[in-house]
Motif scaffolding. Structure first.
Motif, PDB file in Angstrom:
ATOM      1  N   LEU A  72       0.894  -1.193   0.073  1.00 57.13           N
ATOM      2  CA  LEU A  72      -0.064  -0.066  -0.068  1.00 57.13           C
ATOM      3  C   LEU A  72       0.864   1.250   0.003  1.00 57.13           C
ATOM      4  O   LEU A  72       0.453   2.374  -0.606  1.00 57.13           O
ATOM      5  CB  LEU A  72      -1.215  -0.122   1.201  1.00 57.13           C
ATOM      6  CG  LEU A  72      -2.073  -1.113   1.112  1.00 57.13           C
ATOM      7  CD1 LEU A  72      -2.613  -1.102   2.411  1.00 57.13           C
ATOM      8  CD2 LEU A  72      -3.068  -0.641   0.098  1.00 57.13           C
ATOM      9  N   ALA A  73       2.101   1.284   0.509  1.00 55.63           N
ATOM     10  CA  ALA A  73       2.721   2.535   0.858  1.00 55.63           C
ATOM     11  C   ALA A  73       4.029   2.380  -0.139  1.00 55.63           C
ATOM     12  O   ALA A  73       4.876   3.330  -0.236  1.00 55.63           O
ATOM     13  CB  ALA A  73       3.106   2.622   2.218  1.00 55.63           C
ATOM     14  N   GLY A  74       4.562   1.208  -0.524  1.00 53.30           N
ATOM     15  CA  GLY A  74       5.892   0.947  -1.081  1.00 53.30           C
ATOM     16  C   GLY A  74       7.098   1.299  -0.217  1.00 53.30           C
ATOM     17  O   GLY A  74       7.942   1.556  -0.626  1.00 53.30           O
ATOM     18  N   VAL A  75       6.965   0.882   1.163  1.00 49.28           N
ATOM     19  CA  VAL A  75       8.165   1.226   1.951  1.00 49.28           C
ATOM     20  C   VAL A  75       8.022  -0.158   2.875  1.00 49.28           C
ATOM     21  O   VAL A  75       7.077  -0.874   3.052  1.00 49.28           O
ATOM     22  CB  VAL A  75       7.857   2.340   2.828  1.00 49.28           C
ATOM     23  CG1 VAL A  75       7.985   3.596   1.770  1.00 49.28           C
ATOM     24  CG2 VAL A  75       6.656   2.645   3.603  1.00 49.28           C
ATOM     25  N   SER A  76       9.126  -0.287   3.543  1.00 48.41           N
ATOM     26  CA  SER A  76       9.179  -1.533   4.463  1.00 48.41           C
ATOM     27  C   SER A  76       9.149  -0.737   5.964  1.00 48.41           C
ATOM     28  O   SER A  76       9.151   0.218   6.068  1.00 48.41           O
ATOM     29  CB  SER A  76      10.675  -2.068   4.341  1.00 48.41           C
ATOM     30  OG  SER A  76      11.710  -1.085   4.769  1.00 48.41           O
ATOM     31  N   ARG A  77       9.098  -1.887   6.782  1.00 49.77           N
ATOM     32  CA  ARG A  77       8.953  -1.304   8.299  1.00 49.77           C
ATOM     33  C   ARG A  77      10.276  -0.594   8.772  1.00 49.77           C
ATOM     34  O   ARG A  77      10.124   0.381   9.321  1.00 49.77           O
ATOM     35  CB  ARG A  77       8.739  -2.749   9.170  1.00 49.77           C
ATOM     36  CG  ARG A  77       8.806  -2.159  10.521  1.00 49.77           C
ATOM     37  CD  ARG A  77       8.247  -3.074  11.561  1.00 49.77           C
ATOM     38  NE  ARG A  77       8.299  -2.560  12.621  1.00 49.77           N
ATOM     39  CZ  ARG A  77       7.333  -2.941  13.989  1.00 49.77           C
ATOM     40  NH1 ARG A  77       6.467  -3.852  13.499  1.00 49.77           N
ATOM     41  NH2 ARG A  77       7.419  -2.176  14.812  1.00 49.77           N
ATOM     42  N   PRO A  78      11.487  -0.921   8.441  1.00 46.59           N
ATOM     43  CA  PRO A  78      12.706  -0.254   8.685  1.00 46.59           C
ATOM     44  C   PRO A  78      12.418   1.334   7.900  1.00 46.59           C
ATOM     45  O   PRO A  78      13.023   2.163   8.856  1.00 46.59           O
ATOM     46  CB  PRO A  78      13.946  -0.792   8.296  1.00 46.59           C
ATOM     47  CG  PRO A  78      13.382  -2.540   8.152  1.00 46.59           C
ATOM     48  CD  PRO A  78      11.960  -2.278   7.895  1.00 46.59           C
ATOM     49  N   GLU A  79      11.850   1.427   6.861  1.00 43.84           N
ATOM     50  CA  GLU A  79      11.606   2.806   6.364  1.00 43.84           C
ATOM     51  C   GLU A  79      10.651   3.642   7.236  1.00 43.84           C
ATOM     52  O   GLU A  79      10.724   4.806   7.486  1.00 43.84           O
ATOM     53  CB  GLU A  79      11.293   2.545   5.149  1.00 43.84           C
ATOM     54  CG  GLU A  79      12.401   2.122   4.041  1.00 43.84           C
ATOM     55  CD  GLU A  79      12.101   1.706   2.702  1.00 43.84           C
ATOM     56  OE1 GLU A  79      12.852   2.188   1.690  1.00 43.84           O
ATOM     57  OE2 GLU A  79      11.114   1.011   2.330  1.00 43.84           O
TER      58      GLU A  79
END
Length: 442
Positions: free
Chosen positions: A422-429
């Motif tokens: 949905l956001a195109g980012v990982s948890r670390p990001e």
């Protein structure tokens, strides 16, 4: 400057002014960083389950989970039943089928996120003669310590002991001391996630006394410095408003020397102390909203988390009684979440059902929009979602959006894969966006 004096070099002037400002503000900068370190980097539980000490034993978490699952399966056999019970109490849109699956899995996997063993108001000692109550409480402390030392524990757990008011001070200190020394006797360390709760605070001096107790216990037990940190329970008007009219709760936080990890609102003691009739004592009463708003401002930026109180309307009885209690609890949980109170008390295993239904619905109904706004802010390209074009978010709002997503992941309302799609980012990001390092551009 005289008319014949050459204008100052802008670069040299800027540097000189910066040095002067740094010197003028050095003390204030240090104080601000010390007193307001920002949100904690650790997970916050979505609830605290309070159980009287006499009901706590090695298998209590599994037993609670079984009872919650039994109520879930009996009264919410499928998504249609969940929708029928909660549609009017918990705002949509939310996918009842997904929430039904997620909540049942949560009750199987991790029914209790935070357990509080109650040696205070919930520990009534009915039928125990007055002359035997100290020995009875000591026996329960020793038994609980022995059983929980080797039992599976939830991520967070601890005890609520007697307050530091004169009438309960001796017993409270005795219980806390016996509990901590008993746990530490096995090897000079404590199980992770321990959270003592200091109730009925009425003065800054009580918090300072608690800090001293923690230090003395650490020394006596050979524990690392600051092993013991604690929650402050806000259940007296004196803890909100000092005699001079100031917000005492802010002073309580800063008197804790960095050891305060949470402020917990006490619905019924606080309401009663304000003269509210029993029928109208509730989490959504105006006196509760006032107290919690003051707590929220006092805790902002300090790293101290907030917890709402409880409702004593329990989901027991016949089908309609259970459903009515779930609707009330679900509505109150959703209300707290929308007001920035991401944690609350539960008093009965079946309340875990409405806790997780309302919590998961809260996160899932806003997750697509939150992720789309993060994608727009960061310029990422989500694989399964959209990029929001109708928002112009600032860094502080972006941090709040990332915090929302991380909380959804922590409690199980969403998966890493869903958020990435949905956001195109990982948890670390998300973590980096949520808590940027000092000097990092967002």
């Amino acid at each position: 400057m005289s008319r014949t004096q050459a204008p100052a070099d802008p670069v040299e002037l800027q540097q000189r002014l910066l040095i002067a400002a740094d010197l003028d503000l050095a003390v204030a900068d240090a104080r601000l960083a010390d007193r307001f370190p920002g949100a904690p980097a650790t997970r916050q539980p979505v609830h605290t389950l309070y159980l009287p000490a006499e009901r706590v034993h090695a298998g209590v978490v599994a037993l609670v989970g079984e009872a919650a699952l039994e109520a879930f399966d009996e009264h919410l056999p499928g998504p249609d039943a969940l929708r029928e019970v909660f549609d009017q109490a918990v705002p949509g849109p939310a996918d009842a089928r997904v929430i039904h699956t997620l909540v049942r899995a949560k009750l199987e996997r991790e029914p209790v996120e935070d357990l509080r063993i109650d040696f205070e108001d919930g520990f009534t000692q009915r039928g125990v003669p007055a002359g035997m109550r100290d020995r009875d409480e000591d026996d329960h402390v020793d038994r609980v310590v022995s059983e929980l030392s080797t039992a599976p524990l939830p991520p967070f757990w601890g005890l609520r002991f007697g307050s530091l008011e004169p009438a309960t001070r001796r017993r409270g200190i005795r219980t806390l001391t016996r509990f901590v020394t008993g746990l530490a006797a096995g090897g000079g360390s404590l199980p992770p996630g321990l959270r003592p709760t200091l109730p009925k605070v009425t003065s800054v001096d009580q918090v300072r006394a608690m800090v001293r107790l923690c230090r003395e216990l650490e020394t006596a037990c050979g524990l690392d410095e600051r092993t013991l940190r604690f929650e402050i329970q806000i259940e007296t008007p004196q803890s909100i408003c000092a005699p001079d009219g100031s917000a005492l709760v802010a002073r309580l936080v800063h008197a804790a020397d960095g050891r305060c990890i949470g402020l917990h609102y006490g619905t019924y003691d606080y309401s009663a102390a304000c003269g509210i009739a029993a029928e109208y004592q509730a989490m959504d009463h105006p006196v509760a909203d006032h107290a919690k708003a003051v707590m929220q401002v006092a805790a902002a930026g300090t790293g101290v988390t907030l917890s709402d109180g409880s409702t004593n309307r329990l989901p027991v009885g016949d089908r309609e009684d259970v459903r009515a209690a779930w609707r009330l609890h679900g509505r109150l949980v959703d209300r707290s979440l929308r007001r920035g109170y991401y944690q609350g008390w539960d008093l009965h295993p079946a309340q875990l059902v409405s806790r997780y239904v309302a919590t998961y619905a809260f996160y899932r109904r806003s997750l697509p929009t939150a992720c789309a706004r993060i994608a727009a802010y960061l310029g990422t390209t989500p694989s399964g979602g959209t990029v929001a074009t109708g928002y112009l978010d600032e860094p502080a709002t972006a941090r709040a959006l990332a915090d929302f997503c991380v909380r959804a992941l922590d409690c199980g309302a969403a998966t890493d894969r869903e958020v990435h799609e949905l956001a195109g980012v990982s948890r670390p990001e998300l973590e980096a966006l949520r808590r940027p390092r000092p000097g990092t551009a967002l």
